[in-house]
Design a protein around this motif. Structure first.
Motif, PDB file in Angstrom:
ATOM      1  N   UNK A   1       0.831  -1.200   0.000  1.00  0.00           N
ATOM      2  CA  UNK A   1       0.000   0.000   0.000  1.00  0.00           C
ATOM      3  C   UNK A   1       0.871   1.257   0.000  1.00  0.00           C
ATOM      4  N   UNK A   2       1.950   1.248   0.790  1.00  0.00           N
ATOM      5  CA  UNK A   2       2.855   2.398   0.830  1.00  0.00           C
ATOM      6  C   UNK A   2       3.551   2.608  -0.514  1.00  0.00           C
TER       7      UNK A   2
ATOM      8  N   UNK B   1       5.356   6.924  -1.557  1.00  0.00           N
ATOM      9  CA  UNK B   1       6.175   7.474  -0.486  1.00  0.00           C
ATOM     10  C   UNK B   1       5.770   8.852  -0.018  1.00  0.00           C
ATOM     11  N   UNK B   2       4.704   9.406  -0.566  1.00  0.00           N
ATOM     12  CA  UNK B   2       4.264  10.734  -0.153  1.00  0.00           C
ATOM     13  C   UNK B   2       3.493  10.661   1.167  1.00  0.00           C
ATOM     14  N   UNK B   3       3.451  11.778   1.865  1.00  0.00           N
ATOM     15  CA  UNK B   3       2.721  11.844   3.121  1.00  0.00           C
ATOM     16  C   UNK B   3       1.219  11.744   2.848  1.00  0.00           C
ATOM     17  N   UNK B   4       0.543  10.849   3.556  1.00  0.00           N
ATOM     18  CA  UNK B   4      -0.875  10.664   3.332  1.00  0.00           C
ATOM     19  C   UNK B   4      -1.501  10.024   4.567  1.00  0.00           C
ATOM     20  N   UNK B   5      -2.827  10.095   4.627  1.00  0.00           N
ATOM     21  CA  UNK B   5      -3.577   9.449   5.700  1.00  0.00           C
ATOM     22  C   UNK B   5      -4.309   8.251   5.127  1.00  0.00           C
ATOM     23  N   UNK B   6      -4.460   7.206   5.944  1.00  0.00           N
ATOM     24  CA  UNK B   6      -5.139   6.003   5.472  1.00  0.00           C
ATOM     25  C   UNK B   6      -5.922   5.373   6.606  1.00  0.00           C
ATOM     26  N   UNK B   7      -6.935   4.625   6.245  1.00  0.00           N
ATOM     27  CA  UNK B   7      -7.737   3.882   7.215  1.00  0.00           C
ATOM     28  C   UNK B   7      -7.063   2.543   7.489  1.00  0.00           C
ATOM     29  N   UNK B   8      -6.587   2.344   8.717  1.00  0.00           N
ATOM     30  CA  UNK B   8      -5.830   1.141   9.041  1.00  0.00           C
ATOM     31  C   UNK B   8      -6.725  -0.068   9.254  1.00  0.00           C
ATOM     32  N   UNK B   9      -8.028   0.158   9.448  1.00  0.00           N
ATOM     33  CA  UNK B   9      -8.935  -0.936   9.785  1.00  0.00           C
ATOM     34  C   UNK B   9      -8.920  -2.080   8.778  1.00  0.00           C
ATOM     35  N   UNK B  10      -8.978  -1.816   7.444  1.00  0.00           N
ATOM     36  CA  UNK B  10      -8.988  -2.937   6.495  1.00  0.00           C
ATOM     37  C   UNK B  10      -7.744  -3.813   6.569  1.00  0.00           C
TER      38      UNK B  10
END
Length: 243
Positions: free
Chosen positions: A160-161, A166-175
């Motif tokens: 996923x990364x 490699x850019x700064x981003x937010x993601x939903x860790x739940x999945x």
């Protein structure tokens, strides 16, 4: 006229119980943060899940580790403690400090008559049945499954990364965390990608979103105050879910 008299009598009774409460001498959360109907619960719910800067943290800092808040629907005040000694006492005497009886029917519908629902001797028996699952030998037997789950999670996160560049981003860790049911249930959920895993995740997600709605806030309070509401033929209250 009769209904108004009954409501007035009930209100006076609740106020009398609050006045007679043994915790009435404790410091109370600020009056300007209480709602006339919902007490301090509305302010707590409105703030969301910011644990670090929660109202309870602020109140404990200003009032001390033991204080009270006004309960909703004119119920007796609620004692709140963050004192380690008090928490240890409660945990050591868990059969003296029982869960709210009003919520047991709802817990039974949603989770069944498991250890979360049980009280007293029933709870002791279920704990004895579950205890062997937490011994060192039992934990060692699931080591391979846990390591496989961790490796799968690591691989999916790296993939996923890499896609994000490699850019700064937010993601939903739940999945990424709904991986294996083989450890707890002896059932393979396909690394969180199977139809069953997605169905469970969607159900949980729906419940979390519901808790952030005003209905999700006030309905449990009304059920706690008026337990007979659970017997009404309302699908949302009677539905035991598909899982």
């Amino acid at each position: 006229m009769l209904c108004a008299s009954v409501l007035a009598a009930l209100l006076l009774h609740q106020l009398f119980l609050r006045w007679r409460s043994p915790i009435r001498t404790l410091w109370c959360a600020p009056a300007y943060q209480r709602h006339w109907l919902w007490g301090h619960e509305y302010a707590i719910w409105s703030q969301g899940s910011n644990v670090k800067n929660s109202l309870h943290s602020k109140w404990a800092a200003s009032l001390g580790p033991v204080y009270r808040i006004e309960a909703p629907l004119f119920s007796p005040d609620v004692l709140v403690t963050s004192d380690n000694t008090s928490a240890q006492h409660i945990l050591q005497h868990c059969y003296r400090y029982i869960k709210s009886p009003e919520f047991r029917p709802a817990v039974e519908k949603w989770l069944g008559k498991g250890v979360v629902w049980a009280e007293g001797e029933e709870h002791k028996q279920q704990r004895r049945v579950l205890a062997p699952a937490f011994t060192l030998s039992s934990v060692m037997r699931i080591t391979d499954d846990v390591m496989a789950c961790a490796e799968s999670l690591n691989a999916r996160l790296f993939k996923h990364l890499a896609i994000q560049g490699g850019e700064s981003f937010s993601t939903n860790i739940s999945p990424f965390t709904r991986h294996h049911g083989s450890v707890a249930f002896g059932y393979d959920l396909g690394g969180g990608q199977s139809a069953d895993a997605k169905s469970i995740s969607e159900s949980w997600h729906h419940d979390v979103l519901l808790a952030h709605t005003f209905s999700g806030f006030c309905v449990p309070l009304f059920i706690a105050k008026f337990p007979w509401l659970q017997k009404l033929p309302i699908s949302a209250l009677q539905n035991e879910g598909d899982l």
